[in-house]
Write a protein that holds these residues in place. Structure first.
Motif, PDB file in Angstrom:
ATOM      1  N   UNK A 250      -9.441 -15.887 -21.916  1.00  0.00           N
ATOM      2  CA  UNK A 250      -9.268 -16.040 -20.473  1.00  0.00           C
ATOM      3  C   UNK A 250      -8.718 -14.755 -19.855  1.00  0.00           C
ATOM      4  N   UNK A 251      -7.704 -14.195 -20.510  1.00  0.00           N
ATOM      5  CA  UNK A 251      -7.098 -12.966 -20.003  1.00  0.00           C
ATOM      6  C   UNK A 251      -8.126 -11.844 -19.950  1.00  0.00           C
ATOM      7  N   UNK A 252      -8.940 -11.742 -20.982  1.00  0.00           N
ATOM      8  CA  UNK A 252      -9.971 -10.700 -21.006  1.00  0.00           C
ATOM      9  C   UNK A 252     -10.954 -10.892 -19.856  1.00  0.00           C
ATOM     10  N   UNK A 253     -11.367 -12.125 -19.632  1.00  0.00           N
ATOM     11  CA  UNK A 253     -12.321 -12.403 -18.548  1.00  0.00           C
ATOM     12  C   UNK A 253     -11.733 -12.020 -17.192  1.00  0.00           C
TER      13      UNK A 253
ATOM     14  N   UNK B  29      -4.760  -4.026 -25.542  1.00  0.00           N
ATOM     15  CA  UNK B  29      -3.305  -3.894 -25.434  1.00  0.00           C
ATOM     16  C   UNK B  29      -2.781  -4.586 -24.187  1.00  0.00           C
ATOM     17  N   UNK B  30      -3.515  -4.514 -23.083  1.00  0.00           N
ATOM     18  CA  UNK B  30      -3.096  -5.234 -21.880  1.00  0.00           C
ATOM     19  C   UNK B  30      -3.007  -6.724 -22.145  1.00  0.00           C
TER      20      UNK B  30
ATOM     21  N   UNK C 161       0.889  -6.440 -17.860  1.00  0.00           N
ATOM     22  CA  UNK C 161       0.020  -5.625 -18.708  1.00  0.00           C
ATOM     23  C   UNK C 161      -0.515  -4.417 -17.965  1.00  0.00           C
ATOM     24  N   UNK C 162      -0.898  -4.620 -16.713  1.00  0.00           N
ATOM     25  CA  UNK C 162      -1.394  -3.513 -15.889  1.00  0.00           C
ATOM     26  C   UNK C 162      -0.283  -2.511 -15.615  1.00  0.00           C
ATOM     27  N   UNK C 163       0.881  -3.006 -15.251  1.00  0.00           N
ATOM     28  CA  UNK C 163       1.991  -2.103 -14.926  1.00  0.00           C
ATOM     29  C   UNK C 163       2.383  -1.244 -16.122  1.00  0.00           C
ATOM     30  N   UNK C 164       2.472  -1.861 -17.288  1.00  0.00           N
ATOM     31  CA  UNK C 164       2.934  -1.134 -18.467  1.00  0.00           C
ATOM     32  C   UNK C 164       1.960  -0.020 -18.846  1.00  0.00           C
ATOM     33  N   UNK C 165       0.689  -0.342 -18.933  1.00  0.00           N
ATOM     34  CA  UNK C 165      -0.264   0.677 -19.372  1.00  0.00           C
ATOM     35  C   UNK C 165      -0.525   1.723 -18.303  1.00  0.00           C
TER      36      UNK C 165
ATOM     37  N   UNK D 176      -9.822  -1.500  -8.237  1.00  0.00           N
ATOM     38  CA  UNK D 176     -10.164  -1.919  -9.600  1.00  0.00           C
ATOM     39  C   UNK D 176      -9.190  -1.301 -10.588  1.00  0.00           C
ATOM     40  N   UNK D 177      -9.258  -1.724 -11.834  1.00  0.00           N
ATOM     41  CA  UNK D 177      -8.437  -1.132 -12.888  1.00  0.00           C
ATOM     42  C   UNK D 177      -8.826   0.319 -13.134  1.00  0.00           C
ATOM     43  N   UNK D 178     -10.075   0.642 -12.928  1.00  0.00           N
ATOM     44  CA  UNK D 178     -10.525   2.025 -13.085  1.00  0.00           C
ATOM     45  C   UNK D 178      -9.756   2.965 -12.162  1.00  0.00           C
TER      46      UNK D 178
END
Length: 415
Positions: free
Chosen positions: A405-408, A382-383, A293-297, A369-371
């Motif tokens: 869980x994924x969101x957390x 979407x992730x 999810x991280x790689x795609x977005x 971080x994701x930021x």
């Protein structure tokens, strides 16, 4: 540091679990050592001509990234000096192989007149060669083979892989990843196993600290996820422990000292190779699914996060999520890293191991971080959607991962 080259089961000869003939035979069967050879050691690349002759090849097509000319040149010269003809050279490698780049290799192999193919490079180079040669043998395009066991036959050209990074384990696995219109797609087939892999730490000695960290985290992610998987058993756990024992104490040394610490480079190569062996019979888990999810977005937003770092962003959160079922596995990793476990419970040890992964990523990669990847609150839905579609990795995860869980886990590294 030993200069001995280890071959196949010798890679695990010092592991107590494999002290019996029965278990060594189980290892040989699980990893298909009767069909391929894995060599590890300082200077092992010098045995490439010998491996080519063993495979009946007097001429080869050499595959490498154009940026690795200086690394590939001594290997190629060694082939020439040994009387192995270079029939063709393919340098059309792109980071994260695409359908077009893999199909181009397939076409080049058809024209080459070579009797074998030698791939020198990282995961992108090896995946391009693995899939491209099977496409050339079976026909059609790479896009026809996304999924499981769709190649009817193996490649007409034996493939020898020489990795120049220590992380992907592509030289030892039957899985490759190709970027298509909808994002990364996996190709699984026993036919993707290279005929031989020669893992020489000298070829990865020039990696800069950031790449060393990213690839090393990838290797450790493979070992941690494979040992925690529902599909793992005593043999898989033994191999994963050997991988972690090699990698956890040596990754910081390899990052800090680079070419000045050949023992650390050798141990990271061993860590990566052993973890790569587990990808075929076991495979990874939720951290890799969430990493997709991280790689795609991040790719869509123009600041792609490297695969190993994407996994390492969420791996600590996944480890804490999995701890009720896998704390013993993570506790072992903490001990391998040299963390103080005196008086600590299995759960506390698991948290220490997760924190160790988090600290290495924050200190040695640009993505704390994701930021840092340009990802924010609005990207979470979407992730999560992308990650939850990767059932092949989520289903064997030791603890179910829901959307909540994924969101957390994502929020834990959001900023």
């Amino acid at each position: 540091m030993s200069t001995e080259t280890l071959v196949n089961e010798q890679l695990l000869a010092d592991e107590e679990y494999f002290a019996t003939d029965e278990r060594r035979e189980e290892m040989r069967e699980m990893f298909g050592f009767e069909r391929r050879r894995l060599l590890l050691g300082e200077g092992a690349a010098g045995r490439l001509p010998e491996e080519c002759r063993r495979l009946g090849a007097g001429s080869v097509m050499v595959v490498h990234d154009a940026a690795l000319e200086a690394v590939a040149a001594p290997v190629v010269e060694g082939l020439r000096e040994a009387g192995i003809r270079i029939a063709a050279t393919f340098t059309g490698i792109v980071p994260n192989p695409t359908v077009a780049s893999v199909d181009a290799l397939a076409e080049a192999a058809e024209r080459s007149g070579a009797e074998a193919v030698v791939a020198i490079g990282g995961g992108s180079t090896m995946d391009t060669a693995k899939v491209g040669l099977c496409v050339a043998s079976c026909g059609g395009s790479t896009a026809d083979y996304f999924g499981f066991d769709l190649f009817e036959r193996g490649p007409r050209w034996p493939l020898v892989c020489l990795p120049t990074t220590a992380g992907t384990g592509a030289e030892a696995s039957c899985v490759s990843v190709v970027v298509a219109e909808g994002g990364k797609q996996a190709v699984y087939s026993e036919h993707l196993h290279p005929a031989a892999a020669i893992v020489d730490p000298r070829l990865s000695a020039g990696m800069p600290p950031g790449l060393t960290a990213t690839t090393g985290l990838d290797a450790l992610g493979h070992a941690l996820e494979c040992t925690a998987s529902k599909k793992s058993g005593p043999l898989g756990d033994a191999v994963a422990r050997a991988s972690l024992a090699a990698g956890m104490p040596h990754l910081p040394r390899a990052i800090a000292n680079g070419a000045a610490d050949p023992e650390a480079r050798l141990q990271m190569c061993r860590c990566s190779l052993l973890a790569g062996l587990l990808l075929s019979p076991i495979n990874t888990g939720a951290a890799h699914a969430l990493g997709y999810g991280i790689e795609k977005l991040s790719h869509e937003k123009g600041r792609p996060v490297p695969h190993g770092t994407a996994v390492a962003l969420v791996l600590p959160g996944v480890m804490e999520h999995n701890a009720p079922a896998a704390a013993d596995k993570y506790y072992y990793a903490a001990g391998a890293a040299g963390l103080d476990l005196a008086g600590k419970s299995r759960e506390e040890g698991a948290r220490l191991a997760a924190g160790w992964i988090d600290e290495v990523r924050r200190r040695h990669t640009p993505f704390a971080t994701l930021t840092d990847a340009g990802l924010g609150e609005d990207d979470l839905p979407r992730m999560i959607e992308v990650a939850l579609q990767v059932r092949r990795l989520l289903d064997p995860n030791p603890v179910e991962v829901t959307a909540a869980d994924a969101e957390r886990i994502y929020r834990g590294v959001l900023a």
